[in-house]
Write a protein that holds these residues in place. Structure first.
Motif, PDB file in Angstrom:
ATOM      1  N   SER A  34       0.838  -1.206   0.000  1.00  0.00           N
ATOM      2  CA  SER A  34       0.000   0.000   0.000  1.00  0.00           C
ATOM      3  C   SER A  34       0.874   1.259   0.000  1.00  0.00           C
ATOM      4  CB  SER A  34      -0.983  -0.002   1.168  1.00  0.00           C
ATOM      5  OG  SER A  34      -0.306   0.211   2.371  1.00  0.00           O
ATOM      6  N   VAL A  35       2.041   1.199   0.654  1.00  0.00           N
ATOM      7  CA  VAL A  35       2.980   2.336   0.616  1.00  0.00           C
ATOM      8  C   VAL A  35       3.520   2.515  -0.800  1.00  0.00           C
ATOM      9  CG1 VAL A  35       5.230   3.164   1.426  1.00  0.00           C
ATOM     10  CG2 VAL A  35       3.619   2.148   3.042  1.00  0.00           C
ATOM     11  N   LEU A  36       3.882   1.398  -1.419  1.00  0.00           N
ATOM     12  CA  LEU A  36       4.372   1.462  -2.798  1.00  0.00           C
ATOM     13  C   LEU A  36       3.292   2.039  -3.721  1.00  0.00           C
ATOM     14  CD1 LEU A  36       6.313   0.817  -5.124  1.00  0.00           C
ATOM     15  CD2 LEU A  36       5.537  -1.566  -5.036  1.00  0.00           C
ATOM     16  N   TYR A  37       2.065   1.613  -3.530  1.00  0.00           N
ATOM     17  CA  TYR A  37       0.966   2.137  -4.347  1.00  0.00           C
ATOM     18  C   TYR A  37       0.821   3.652  -4.157  1.00  0.00           C
ATOM     19  CZ  TYR A  37      -1.112  -2.393  -5.828  1.00  0.00           C
ATOM     20  OH  TYR A  37      -1.376  -3.604  -6.427  1.00  0.00           O
ATOM     21  N   GLU A  38       1.010   4.118  -2.919  1.00  0.00           N
ATOM     22  CA  GLU A  38       0.923   5.573  -2.677  1.00  0.00           C
ATOM     23  C   GLU A  38       2.065   6.296  -3.395  1.00  0.00           C
ATOM     24  OE1 GLU A  38       0.734   6.380   1.520  1.00  0.00           O
ATOM     25  OE2 GLU A  38      -1.020   5.072   1.744  1.00  0.00           O
ATOM     26  N   ASP A  39       3.248   5.694  -3.379  1.00  0.00           N
ATOM     27  CA  ASP A  39       4.382   6.307  -4.086  1.00  0.00           C
ATOM     28  C   ASP A  39       4.095   6.369  -5.588  1.00  0.00           C
ATOM     29  OD1 ASP A  39       5.637   6.505  -1.689  1.00  0.00           O
ATOM     30  OD2 ASP A  39       7.037   4.841  -2.014  1.00  0.00           O
ATOM     31  N   MET A  40       3.492   5.307  -6.108  1.00  0.00           N
ATOM     32  CA  MET A  40       3.132   5.312  -7.534  1.00  0.00           C
ATOM     33  C   MET A  40       2.174   6.459  -7.825  1.00  0.00           C
ATOM     34  SD  MET A  40       2.496   1.289  -8.326  1.00  0.00           S
ATOM     35  CE  MET A  40       3.834   0.092  -8.327  1.00  0.00           C
ATOM     36  N   GLN A  41       1.197   6.586  -6.931  1.00  0.00           N
ATOM     37  CA  GLN A  41       0.187   7.635  -7.103  1.00  0.00           C
ATOM     38  C   GLN A  41       0.845   9.017  -7.103  1.00  0.00           C
ATOM     39  OE1 GLN A  41      -2.997   7.351  -7.607  1.00  0.00           O
ATOM     40  NE2 GLN A  41      -3.799   9.383  -7.159  1.00  0.00           N
ATOM     41  N   THR A  42       1.776   9.240  -6.155  1.00  0.00           N
ATOM     42  CA  THR A  42       2.456  10.535  -6.056  1.00  0.00           C
ATOM     43  C   THR A  42       3.240  10.830  -7.330  1.00  0.00           C
ATOM     44  OG1 THR A  42       2.651  10.231  -3.678  1.00  0.00           O
ATOM     45  CG2 THR A  42       4.124  11.851  -4.671  1.00  0.00           C
ATOM     46  N   GLN A  43       3.981   9.831  -7.786  1.00  0.00           N
ATOM     47  CA  GLN A  43       4.793  10.047  -8.994  1.00  0.00           C
ATOM     48  C   GLN A  43       3.908  10.272 -10.211  1.00  0.00           C
ATOM     49  OE1 GLN A  43       8.405   8.244  -9.921  1.00  0.00           O
ATOM     50  NE2 GLN A  43       8.779   7.398  -7.896  1.00  0.00           N
ATOM     51  N   TYR A  44       2.814   9.537 -10.261  1.00  0.00           N
ATOM     52  CA  TYR A  44       1.898   9.713 -11.385  1.00  0.00           C
ATOM     53  C   TYR A  44       1.340  11.146 -11.404  1.00  0.00           C
ATOM     54  CZ  TYR A  44      -1.957   9.360 -14.572  1.00  0.00           C
ATOM     55  OH  TYR A  44      -2.798   9.593 -15.625  1.00  0.00           O
ATOM     56  N   VAL A  45       0.878  11.595 -10.245  1.00  0.00           N
ATOM     57  CA  VAL A  45       0.280  12.940 -10.165  1.00  0.00           C
ATOM     58  C   VAL A  45       1.310  13.995 -10.548  1.00  0.00           C
ATOM     59  CG1 VAL A  45      -0.632  14.648  -8.531  1.00  0.00           C
ATOM     60  CG2 VAL A  45      -1.493  12.315  -8.504  1.00  0.00           C
ATOM     61  N   ASN A  46       2.546  13.851 -10.060  1.00  0.00           N
ATOM     62  CA  ASN A  46       3.592  14.816 -10.401  1.00  0.00           C
ATOM     63  C   ASN A  46       3.824  14.875 -11.910  1.00  0.00           C
ATOM     64  OD1 ASN A  46       3.927  15.374  -7.727  1.00  0.00           O
ATOM     65  ND2 ASN A  46       5.733  14.088  -7.441  1.00  0.00           N
ATOM     66  N   HIS A  47       3.916  13.731 -12.540  1.00  0.00           N
ATOM     67  CA  HIS A  47       4.164  13.701 -13.982  1.00  0.00           C
ATOM     68  C   HIS A  47       2.964  14.242 -14.759  1.00  0.00           C
ATOM     69  CE1 HIS A  47       7.771  11.411 -13.114  1.00  0.00           C
ATOM     70  NE2 HIS A  47       8.078  11.478 -14.394  1.00  0.00           N
ATOM     71  N   ALA A  48       1.780  13.870 -14.311  1.00  0.00           N
ATOM     72  CA  ALA A  48       0.574  14.337 -15.009  1.00  0.00           C
ATOM     73  C   ALA A  48       0.466  15.861 -14.926  1.00  0.00           C
ATOM     74  CB  ALA A  48      -0.666  13.674 -14.413  1.00  0.00           C
ATOM     75  N   GLN A  49       0.841  16.415 -13.762  1.00  0.00           N
ATOM     76  CA  GLN A  49       0.768  17.878 -13.604  1.00  0.00           C
ATOM     77  C   GLN A  49       1.735  18.577 -14.543  1.00  0.00           C
ATOM     78  OE1 GLN A  49       1.311  18.561  -9.416  1.00  0.00           O
ATOM     79  NE2 GLN A  49      -0.873  18.477  -8.984  1.00  0.00           N
TER      80      GLN A  49
END
Ligand code: SF4
Length: 203
Positions: free
Chosen positions: A15-30
């Motif tokens: 679940s921590v890894l999934y949160e990191d994925m989410q953070t990186q995804y949001v940063n790139h999408a922005q």
């Protein structure tokens, strides 16, 4: 003797890894200016296979927490998906069927959705130990945003993938991970087949 982590510990790390994925995804999408707002397409009709037992088991942990009625609804949809996907493949077509967990445009298992659901949208890259590099273009909107750019951000998911493989090894057991058949299942198949076999205790 090395004490094997309990599935709950591995799930917490996942679940921590999934949160990191989410953070990186949001940063790139922005940076890219990518949003899902008003999107005419839907990533949830993409035909993906998933490859780890730990993600499969974590998905089932989420499913088991649902009310019976909701889980039964998703299971019935998953059966329909598997049948329709089989028909499409038999006719030489790539299936484009809505994910059984998609409820009126929203993911019915958002916290438990799998890696590819989290990273697919933006351009991303995977580097293999052999030196081979594979680039994925992201969703159609992301491709349109990148089409006229000489430089655009690419999410390198190699380190996150390596963490996922480490969790897979912890979940399955280091000996068994080398002998078990490869997982190559759609999310619908993971639902229809039930949770993966319990991880080994002898590793
Ligand atoms: S698990 Fe959720 S995000 Fe992934 S394809 Fe299904 S509905 Fe979409």
């Amino acid at each position: 003797m090395i004490k094997k982590p309990l599935p709950a510990q591995v799930f917490r790390k996942l679940s921590v890894l999934y949160e990191d994925m989410q953070t990186q995804y949001v940063n790139h999408a922005q940076v890219l200016g990518l949003t899902c707002d008003q999107c005419a397409d839907n990533c949830c009709t993409s035909y993906f296979q998933h490859h780890t037992r730990v993600e499969w088991a974590y998905l089932w942990e989420g499913l088991s927490e649902l009310p019976d009625q909701t889980r039964n609804k998703f299971t019935q949809r998953a059966r329909d998906y598997v049948r329709l996907a089989g028909e499409a493949l038999a006719e030489g077509r790539r299936p484009a069927i809505m994910c059984p967990l998609n409820d009126e445009g929203r993911c019915g298992m958002y916290a438990h959705r799998l890696m590819i659901c989290r990273l697919h949208g933006v351009p991303n890259r995977l580097r293999f130990p052999s030196g081979k590099v594979v680039d994925f273009p992201g969703c159609y909107r992301s491709q349109a945003l990148c089409a006229n750019r000489i430089v655009f951000p690419v999410l390198d998911r190699t380190a996150m993938y390596a963490r996922l493989m480490e969790l897979e090894m912890q979940f399955v057991g280091p000996r068994r991970v080398r002998t078990l058949p490869r997982v190559d299942l759609t999310l619908a198949e993971m639902i229809v087949q039930g949770p993966p076999q319990p991880h080994a205790s002898g590793d």
